[in-house]
Motif scaffolding. Sequence first.
Motif, PDB file in Angstrom:
ATOM      1  N   PRO A 106       0.787  -1.237   0.000  1.00  0.00           N
ATOM      2  CA  PRO A 106       0.000   0.000   0.000  1.00  0.00           C
ATOM      3  C   PRO A 106       0.818   1.286   0.000  1.00  0.00           C
ATOM      4  CG  PRO A 106      -0.170  -1.160   2.114  1.00  0.00           C
ATOM      5  CD  PRO A 106       0.479  -2.095   1.153  1.00  0.00           C
ATOM      6  N   PHE A 107       2.040   1.230   0.546  1.00  0.00           N
ATOM      7  CA  PHE A 107       2.826   2.464   0.612  1.00  0.00           C
ATOM      8  C   PHE A 107       3.977   2.439  -0.403  1.00  0.00           C
ATOM      9  CE2 PHE A 107       0.662   2.057   4.735  1.00  0.00           C
ATOM     10  CZ  PHE A 107      -0.135   3.186   4.629  1.00  0.00           C
ATOM     11  N   GLU A 108       3.837   1.575  -1.405  1.00  0.00           N
ATOM     12  CA  GLU A 108       4.765   1.605  -2.538  1.00  0.00           C
ATOM     13  C   GLU A 108       3.931   1.899  -3.770  1.00  0.00           C
ATOM     14  OE1 GLU A 108       7.160  -1.993  -2.590  1.00  0.00           O
ATOM     15  OE2 GLU A 108       7.404  -1.827  -0.410  1.00  0.00           O
ATOM     16  N   PRO A 109       3.685   3.201  -4.026  1.00  0.00           N
ATOM     17  CA  PRO A 109       2.772   3.582  -5.104  1.00  0.00           C
ATOM     18  C   PRO A 109       3.159   2.951  -6.448  1.00  0.00           C
ATOM     19  CG  PRO A 109       3.947   5.489  -4.186  1.00  0.00           C
ATOM     20  CD  PRO A 109       4.236   4.349  -3.314  1.00  0.00           C
ATOM     21  N   ARG A 110       2.126   2.562  -7.169  1.00  0.00           N
ATOM     22  CA  ARG A 110       2.344   1.864  -8.438  1.00  0.00           C
ATOM     23  C   ARG A 110       1.363   2.408  -9.472  1.00  0.00           C
ATOM     24  NH1 ARG A 110      -0.789  -2.609 -10.207  1.00  0.00           N
ATOM     25  NH2 ARG A 110      -1.779  -2.635  -8.162  1.00  0.00           N
ATOM     26  N   ILE A 111       1.864   2.606 -10.687  1.00  0.00           N
ATOM     27  CA  ILE A 111       0.985   3.110 -11.745  1.00  0.00           C
ATOM     28  C   ILE A 111       0.640   1.972 -12.689  1.00  0.00           C
ATOM     29  CG2 ILE A 111       0.816   4.684 -13.731  1.00  0.00           C
ATOM     30  CD1 ILE A 111       2.723   6.537 -12.140  1.00  0.00           C
ATOM     31  N   GLU A 112      -0.665   1.847 -12.960  1.00  0.00           N
ATOM     32  CA  GLU A 112      -1.099   0.837 -13.925  1.00  0.00           C
ATOM     33  C   GLU A 112      -2.098   1.539 -14.827  1.00  0.00           C
ATOM     34  OE1 GLU A 112      -2.144  -3.070 -12.066  1.00  0.00           O
ATOM     35  OE2 GLU A 112      -3.789  -3.017 -13.524  1.00  0.00           O
ATOM     36  N   GLY A 113      -1.756   1.681 -16.098  1.00  0.00           N
ATOM     37  CA  GLY A 113      -2.615   2.455 -17.006  1.00  0.00           C
ATOM     38  C   GLY A 113      -2.709   3.886 -16.509  1.00  0.00           C
ATOM     39  N   ARG A 114      -3.924   4.353 -16.309  1.00  0.00           N
ATOM     40  CA  ARG A 114      -4.107   5.722 -15.811  1.00  0.00           C
ATOM     41  C   ARG A 114      -4.510   5.731 -14.340  1.00  0.00           C
ATOM     42  NH1 ARG A 114      -1.894   9.820 -17.392  1.00  0.00           N
ATOM     43  NH2 ARG A 114      -3.664  11.267 -17.381  1.00  0.00           N
ATOM     44  N   SER A 115      -4.136   4.670 -13.600  1.00  0.00           N
ATOM     45  CA  SER A 115      -4.464   4.608 -12.183  1.00  0.00           C
ATOM     46  C   SER A 115      -3.197   4.594 -11.336  1.00  0.00           C
ATOM     47  CB  SER A 115      -5.255   3.337 -11.859  1.00  0.00           C
ATOM     48  OG  SER A 115      -6.484   3.346 -12.542  1.00  0.00           O
ATOM     49  N   LEU A 116      -3.233   5.333 -10.252  1.00  0.00           N
ATOM     50  CA  LEU A 116      -2.117   5.336  -9.311  1.00  0.00           C
ATOM     51  C   LEU A 116      -2.597   4.664  -8.028  1.00  0.00           C
ATOM     52  CD1 LEU A 116       0.577   6.225  -8.109  1.00  0.00           C
ATOM     53  CD2 LEU A 116      -0.313   8.533  -7.923  1.00  0.00           C
ATOM     54  N   PHE A 117      -2.013   3.503  -7.723  1.00  0.00           N
ATOM     55  CA  PHE A 117      -2.441   2.726  -6.564  1.00  0.00           C
ATOM     56  C   PHE A 117      -1.626   3.076  -5.327  1.00  0.00           C
ATOM     57  CE2 PHE A 117      -4.106   0.313 -10.049  1.00  0.00           C
ATOM     58  CZ  PHE A 117      -5.283  -0.226  -9.563  1.00  0.00           C
ATOM     59  N   GLY A 118      -2.275   3.125  -4.189  1.00  0.00           N
ATOM     60  CA  GLY A 118      -1.592   3.337  -2.913  1.00  0.00           C
ATOM     61  C   GLY A 118      -2.593   3.813  -1.883  1.00  0.00           C
ATOM     62  N   ARG A 119      -2.343   3.492  -0.591  1.00  0.00           N
ATOM     63  CA  ARG A 119      -3.225   3.984   0.469  1.00  0.00           C
ATOM     64  C   ARG A 119      -3.140   5.517   0.513  1.00  0.00           C
ATOM     65  NH1 ARG A 119      -7.056   2.375   1.512  1.00  0.00           N
ATOM     66  NH2 ARG A 119      -7.179   0.950   3.255  1.00  0.00           N
ATOM     67  N   GLY A 120      -4.291   6.158   0.463  1.00  0.00           N
ATOM     68  CA  GLY A 120      -4.334   7.622   0.510  1.00  0.00           C
ATOM     69  C   GLY A 120      -4.247   8.279  -0.860  1.00  0.00           C
ATOM     70  N   ALA A 121      -4.083   7.468  -1.927  1.00  0.00           N
ATOM     71  CA  ALA A 121      -3.908   8.053  -3.269  1.00  0.00           C
ATOM     72  C   ALA A 121      -5.082   8.975  -3.587  1.00  0.00           C
ATOM     73  CB  ALA A 121      -3.785   6.943  -4.307  1.00  0.00           C
ATOM     74  N   SER A 122      -6.295   8.498  -3.291  1.00  0.00           N
ATOM     75  CA  SER A 122      -7.486   9.276  -3.598  1.00  0.00           C
ATOM     76  C   SER A 122      -8.003  10.000  -2.350  1.00  0.00           C
ATOM     77  CB  SER A 122      -8.540   8.306  -4.154  1.00  0.00           C
ATOM     78  OG  SER A 122      -9.708   8.985  -4.477  1.00  0.00           O
ATOM     79  N   ASP A 123      -7.923   9.326  -1.216  1.00  0.00           N
ATOM     80  CA  ASP A 123      -8.456   9.843   0.064  1.00  0.00           C
ATOM     81  C   ASP A 123      -7.299  10.080   1.007  1.00  0.00           C
ATOM     82  OD1 ASP A 123     -10.026  10.462   2.246  1.00  0.00           O
ATOM     83  OD2 ASP A 123     -10.902   8.477   2.486  1.00  0.00           O
ATOM     84  N   ASN A 124      -6.629  11.243   1.010  1.00  0.00           N
ATOM     85  CA  ASN A 124      -7.048  12.396   0.255  1.00  0.00           C
ATOM     86  C   ASN A 124      -5.856  13.053  -0.423  1.00  0.00           C
ATOM     87  OD1 ASN A 124      -7.373  15.668   1.105  1.00  0.00           O
ATOM     88  ND2 ASN A 124      -9.015  14.821  -0.131  1.00  0.00           N
ATOM     89  N   LYS A 125      -4.707  12.317  -0.448  1.00  0.00           N
ATOM     90  CA  LYS A 125      -3.479  12.964  -0.904  1.00  0.00           C
ATOM     91  C   LYS A 125      -3.571  13.460  -2.345  1.00  0.00           C
ATOM     92  CE  LYS A 125      -0.448  10.827   2.495  1.00  0.00           C
ATOM     93  NZ  LYS A 125       0.534   9.783   2.806  1.00  0.00           N
ATOM     94  N   GLY A 126      -4.033  12.599  -3.249  1.00  0.00           N
ATOM     95  CA  GLY A 126      -4.115  13.000  -4.657  1.00  0.00           C
ATOM     96  C   GLY A 126      -5.016  14.212  -4.850  1.00  0.00           C
ATOM     97  N   GLN A 127      -6.110  14.232  -4.107  1.00  0.00           N
ATOM     98  CA  GLN A 127      -7.069  15.328  -4.279  1.00  0.00           C
ATOM     99  C   GLN A 127      -6.529  16.654  -3.750  1.00  0.00           C
ATOM    100  OE1 GLN A 127     -11.297  14.608  -3.990  1.00  0.00           O
ATOM    101  NE2 GLN A 127     -10.935  12.594  -3.114  1.00  0.00           N
TER     102      GLN A 127
END
Length: 462
Positions: A106-127
Amino acid sequence: MKSVQTVLNYLDGNQDRFVRELCEYIRIPSVSAQTERRDDVRRCADWLTDHCRNMGLDAVVHATAGHPIVVAKTPRSKTSRKPQFVIYGHYDVQPAEPFELWKTPPFEPRIEGRSLFGRGASDNKGQNFAHLKAVEAYLKTNTELPCDLTFVLEGEEEVGSVSLETFLKAHRDELRCQAVVISDTGLPGLDYPALTCGLRGIFAVEITLCGPSRDLHSGLYGGTVDNPAMALCQLLAQLRDKKGRVAIPGFYDDVELLSKADRKEFARLPGTEAEYRKHLGVPKLFGESGFSYNEQRGARPTIEINGLTSGYQGEGSKTIVPAWAKAKLTFRLVPNQRPSQIRKLVLSRLRALCPPTVRMSLTVGHGGEPYLVSPSNPMAQAALRTLKQAFGHEPVLIRDGGSIPIVTQFKKILRADSLLLGLALPDDNLHSPNEKFSLDAFEKGMRMSALLWKELGALKTI
Ligand code: BES
Ligand code: ZN
């Protein structure tokens, strides 16, 4: 004078770097609920503060009784008076457990296509990072910002924002603003940008039932003492009826019925029940009859068991009567339910239901009031115009099911409404394993933020 186009060009030209920086941000495991992550939460606040300073913001990290609050301001002009806005976000994240369900850590962000995976990616760091980068674009291109902006980034949202409430009271004047802009909610799809007008409130309580002074042999003692796990299940089962309604006397007394206009807006949302069911992986949906799933989520109250623990769950069998059983419950609330009133009703019902064969202790957790605001004011209208420009689609108005308890405090303490402009997609897995953030939502979110300051700055009436 440089125009907003210069800002948008800067955003277009720096996407790859922004994604790399967001990965750095996600890599810091700032889980606010876990004491052993305290230093990581602190490190995340420091990282953010440095980042803000490098962007040209005047940033300070405030220590609190809990986790730090980062406050970062755009440079103020001495000559012109501009409208002022607070941009709120949170850098703390939910626990990532169970780790084994993550495709990659979860804390090793990974990109797959147009998605960035990781805990907090969307809630709320990316935003919140989308807003930071839009402001960076103004500052680094020397384009005059039409508004004075103050970022307030807290580290306790996921545990109830206790320190922020105290902070707002102490910094009321410094944080004076026309509105608070928040991207910490969802949108139904990239072609359905959304202004969220309502959020549910919340009330949390933990129940512990204690039976014998130690785990007992269930053959030798079973049948002579109550089983706390069984007693807890029986107690919990009485809190909700078969139709999905909360079975606590008085619970619905203050619930406001849905208006025709509300129902019409809910009906505009895309998606079918079958798709929703499939997406969530359940054999059949469950909920109060007479309401669509969007209405159930957005405008009806619920009870949920968030965690249930007792006895032995390890390998093989262990024949015991467990000494204790625990449950963590939350109630989602809607206008005009008040957490203080719900607390009274819930606690007295739990006490009444507790059998004399076990001892019950109750620990009250966070509370937050429901939020509902009209979209008809000029700032909300400016936000709707911005959404249309940034996403290229007509926006929808939504009432969402999650809670951001601090929004009602912004209203009470700062007297400011919140403009909730979420960037989380329905399949972003908030609070679940494999959380992700859409890089398209990130890109559009940055454009939205850049354009928003222009629209809000141009309003004559605020
Ligand atoms: N970002 C969410 C809230 C949210 C998500 C609202 C999507 C609407 C749509 C926020 O981080 C959150 O999870 N809040 C908690 C609050 C609680 C811990 C007091 C929640 O809703 O459970
Ligand atoms: Zn959350």
